[in-house]
Each structure stands twice: as structure tokens, then as C-alpha cells.
Design an enzyme around this catalytic site. Structure first.
Site, PDB file in Angstrom:
ATOM      1  N   ARG A  86       0.832  -1.114   0.070  1.00  0.00           N
ATOM      2  CA  ARG A  86       0.051   0.070   0.077  1.00  0.00           C
ATOM      3  C   ARG A  86       0.755   1.273  -0.068  1.00  0.00           C
ATOM      4  O   ARG A  86       0.457   2.073  -0.707  1.00  0.00           O
ATOM      5  CB  ARG A  86      -0.960  -0.085   1.352  1.00  0.00           C
ATOM      6  CG  ARG A  86      -2.167  -0.757   1.155  1.00  0.00           C
ATOM      7  CD  ARG A  86      -2.881  -1.171   2.319  1.00  0.00           C
ATOM      8  NE  ARG A  86      -1.816  -2.156   2.808  1.00  0.00           N
ATOM      9  CZ  ARG A  86      -1.651  -3.370   2.336  1.00  0.00           C
ATOM     10  NH1 ARG A  86      -2.534  -4.243   1.438  1.00  0.00           N
ATOM     11  NH2 ARG A  86      -0.782  -4.381   2.749  1.00  0.00           N
ATOM     12  N   HIS A 139       5.884   6.575  11.063  1.00  0.00           N
ATOM     13  CA  HIS A 139       5.250   6.159   9.795  1.00  0.00           C
ATOM     14  C   HIS A 139       4.457   7.246   9.778  1.00  0.00           C
ATOM     15  O   HIS A 139       2.979   7.396   9.552  1.00  0.00           O
ATOM     16  CB  HIS A 139       4.327   4.955   9.929  1.00  0.00           C
ATOM     17  CG  HIS A 139       3.914   4.439   8.464  1.00  0.00           C
ATOM     18  ND1 HIS A 139       4.097   5.231   7.502  1.00  0.00           N
ATOM     19  CD2 HIS A 139       3.508   3.456   8.071  1.00  0.00           C
ATOM     20  CE1 HIS A 139       3.846   4.542   6.284  1.00  0.00           C
ATOM     21  NE2 HIS A 139       3.524   3.321   6.845  1.00  0.00           N
ATOM     22  N   ARG A 143      11.873   3.963   2.862  1.00  0.00           N
ATOM     23  CA  ARG A 143      11.094   3.280   3.998  1.00  0.00           C
ATOM     24  C   ARG A 143      12.313   2.243   4.284  1.00  0.00           C
ATOM     25  O   ARG A 143      12.921   1.887   3.347  1.00  0.00           O
ATOM     26  CB  ARG A 143       9.811   2.428   3.429  1.00  0.00           C
ATOM     27  CG  ARG A 143       9.397   1.385   4.645  1.00  0.00           C
ATOM     28  CD  ARG A 143       8.124   0.843   3.892  1.00  0.00           C
ATOM     29  NE  ARG A 143       7.350   0.421   4.953  1.00  0.00           N
ATOM     30  CZ  ARG A 143       5.947   0.164   5.129  1.00  0.00           C
ATOM     31  NH1 ARG A 143       5.421   0.633   4.080  1.00  0.00           N
ATOM     32  NH2 ARG A 143       5.488  -0.208   5.993  1.00  0.00           N
TER      33      ARG A 143
END
Length: 307
Positions: A54, A132, A104
Site C-alpha cells: 500500500r 510512519h 522506507r
């Protein structure tokens, strides 16, 4: 002005700057064609050292929908990291090729390190069990659109509160608003870290309770934020197996909740929300995922100065 800023944690932006991003995201939802070429000619580098579906795809979709382009990699082994290149050197090079970088990484603190070596804005797309922030923007947009206010909510957070970076970031964000209360639901082994309780809840005189009972927490919540137990964060797989099914939300348990409660989840889910919940009007996690693309569109556009 947000142009040129980095986003490492959700508290990097003022409440006014957060509102600026969320309001733009809402405008994009209402009229996406108006923003389809605002970042034409701009390049996003998506550096994903950790598996993601996602987050990575929503960043890529966001940039393409703004009229920009994307370069990058989806796993560390397909980059020069496999040859021994340091994070710092990678960022120095990639920032010469791109206008903005989303990174990430499985290690906490990497986004902060990357920021010091980049000549373009860095967006933290998740660093270990730390932060996050773009998921937090997604969560805030979901709450804004479905609950109408960031104030006066009872927020139940359930599952992996120890390693769950989405949980950590959401608490840090929602603790900035008025009269919110928290219900922290987890096994004793996965309780919220003490430093987060102390710095963001206790020192701000924010009311919270800790419980091991999902059913008890459900009764009082305006927002239920479910999380999976993250097997990749455990040193011993056996410990993960013993905890992974600690909480399973199903239709029967949901009957205990308020009619206007919303159920959120950062996804992916494993077994913690059964599919019989999906058609309940309170189930909001797939809408939440869709909002993630729009809020990343707004964030990218603002950091690049496209709008």
C-alpha cells in the site's frame, strides 16, 4: 510554506500545516482532474528497503496522478546496498537525480540520517518501529472525513502497541488535539513503550487506560484502531506465534460497539479483523487506504511547491 521541508515524524509540521495538507487532500478528492498535471516534470525517488504494498504503490500512484514520474527500488537486494553502499551515499546520489525522496527502511532513525545527506525533501515512509508519518496523515484525513473532528474522541488502539509505528505516530499526532482519551489494548508483552506514555500522554495530562480486553475497550470507543502483530519485529518466531491471534474482531464483538464508531487498520491485516466485519458501515479500513493516496498527493504537491 511547506515547500522544501522534510517529513520525518508527524510533529515536524504545525497543526496549521497539517490542516493545509488535509484541506488540499479533500479538494483533490472532490476534483482530482484539477490537480492531474500540477507536478508535471517532477521526479519522485521511492527507496523501499523493506517490503511494502500500500505505502509504495500509493506513493507511486500519487506522483503519477499529479503528472510526475517515479524512479527507485522495491527491495534492498535490488539496489547497491547489496554491494555494500551506505545509506548516506545512496541518498547523496539519488538526491541529485530526483526532486523528492520517499524512503522506507527496517531500521529506526534512518529517515533522520537520510535528511542530513539530501538536497531535496525527504519523506519518511516508515523506519523500523519508530515512525510512519504518512500513515498518520492518512489516519488524520480518515478521522477528519468520517468523524468530523480531531477533538473529544475516545481512541482505542488494539494489538501490537510495542512495535507498531503507526500506533506510535497516531498517539503523537492525536495528543496535540483537545480532550482526546486513549484505550490501550494489548497483551502484556506488546504494551505501548513507557517513553511514549510518559512523553505524550502522562506529561500532557491525557487520560488513558491499559487493558488486555478488546471487548471492554470496544464499549467506549469512538475510533477503534486495529493492528496486526508484526512477525518481522520478533527475534523468536515462537513468541510471535503465541501472540499473533491475541485479538480477533468479528461481527459478534462489533455488536458491543457504538453505532457511530469507526474501525480503522493501517493494513495489511492477517487474522485480526474477520471478513464478516467488512460490510459493516463502521468498517473504514479500505476507505482509509484510498485516502492514503490522496493525502500523499497533497503532501508531495506541497513539499514540491506545485500548488
Amino acid at each position: 510554506m511547506l515547500k522544501g521541508k522534510h517529513l520525518i515524524g508527524p510533529r515536524d509540521f504545525t497543526l496549521e500545516e497539517l490542516d493545509e495538507i488535509l484541506n488540499l487532500a479533500h479538494l483533490i478528492i472532490e476534483n482530482p482532474k484539477e490537480y492531474s498535471k500540477v507536478c508535471e516534470g517532477k521526479l519522485l525517488a521511492a527507496l523501499f528497503y523493506e517490503p511494502s504494498t500500500r505505502t509504495r504503490l500509493s506513493f507511486e500512484a500519487a506522483m503519477h496522478r499529479l503528472g510526475g514520474s517515479v524512479i527507485g527500488f522495491s527491495e534492498a537486494n535490488s539496489s547497491s546496498t547489496a554491494k555494500g553502499e551506505t545509506l548516506e551515499d545512496t541518498i547523496e546520489v539519488v538526491s541529485n537525480y530526483s526532486d523528492i525522496i520517499a524512503i522506507r527502511h527496517p531500521e529506526s532513525g534512518t529517515a533522520e540520517r537520510a535528511k542530513k545527506h539530501s538536497s531535496v525533501p525527504i519523506i519518511n515512509a516508515g523506519d523500523g518501529s519508530n515512525e510512519h508519518p504518512t500513515q498518520t496523515l492518512t489516519d488524520l484525513l480518515t478521522i477528519k472525513l468520517l468523524k468530523g473532528s480531531f477533538n473529544n474522541n475516545v481512541i482505542a488502539l488494539c494489538g501490537d502497541l510495542k512495535f507498531g509505528r503507526t500506533v506510535h505516530s497516531l498517539i503523537k499526532a492525536m495528543s496535540r488535539y483537545e480532550n482526546n482519551k486513549f484505550i490501550l489494548i494489548s497483551p502484556n508483552e506488546l504494551k505501548l513503550p513507557d517513553y511514549i506514555k510518559k512523553e505524550f500522554l502522562i506529561e500532557n495530562n491525557i487520560e488513558f487506560i491499559e487493558t488486555t480486553s478488546l471487548e471492554e475497550g470496544l464499549k467506549h470507543a469512538d475510533i477503534l484502531y486495529m493492528t496486526r502483530v508484526q512477525g518481522e519485529r520478533f527475534e523468536k518466531y515462537e513468541e510471535y506465534l503465541s501472540l499473533r491471534d491475541s485479538y480477533i474482531l468479528n461481527r459478534e464483538k462489533l455488536n458491543l460497539a457504538k453505532e457511530d464508531m469507526i474501525v480503522m487498520h493501517p493494513l495489511p491485516r492477517v487474522n485480526e479483523i474477520q471478513t464478516d466485519v467488512d460490510d459493516d458501515p463502521r468498517a473504514s479500513y479500505f476507505r482509509q487506504a484510498k485516502y492514503g493516496m490522496y493525502v500523499r498527493m497533497a503532501l508531495i504537491a506541497k513539499l514540491l511547491g506545485c500548488v
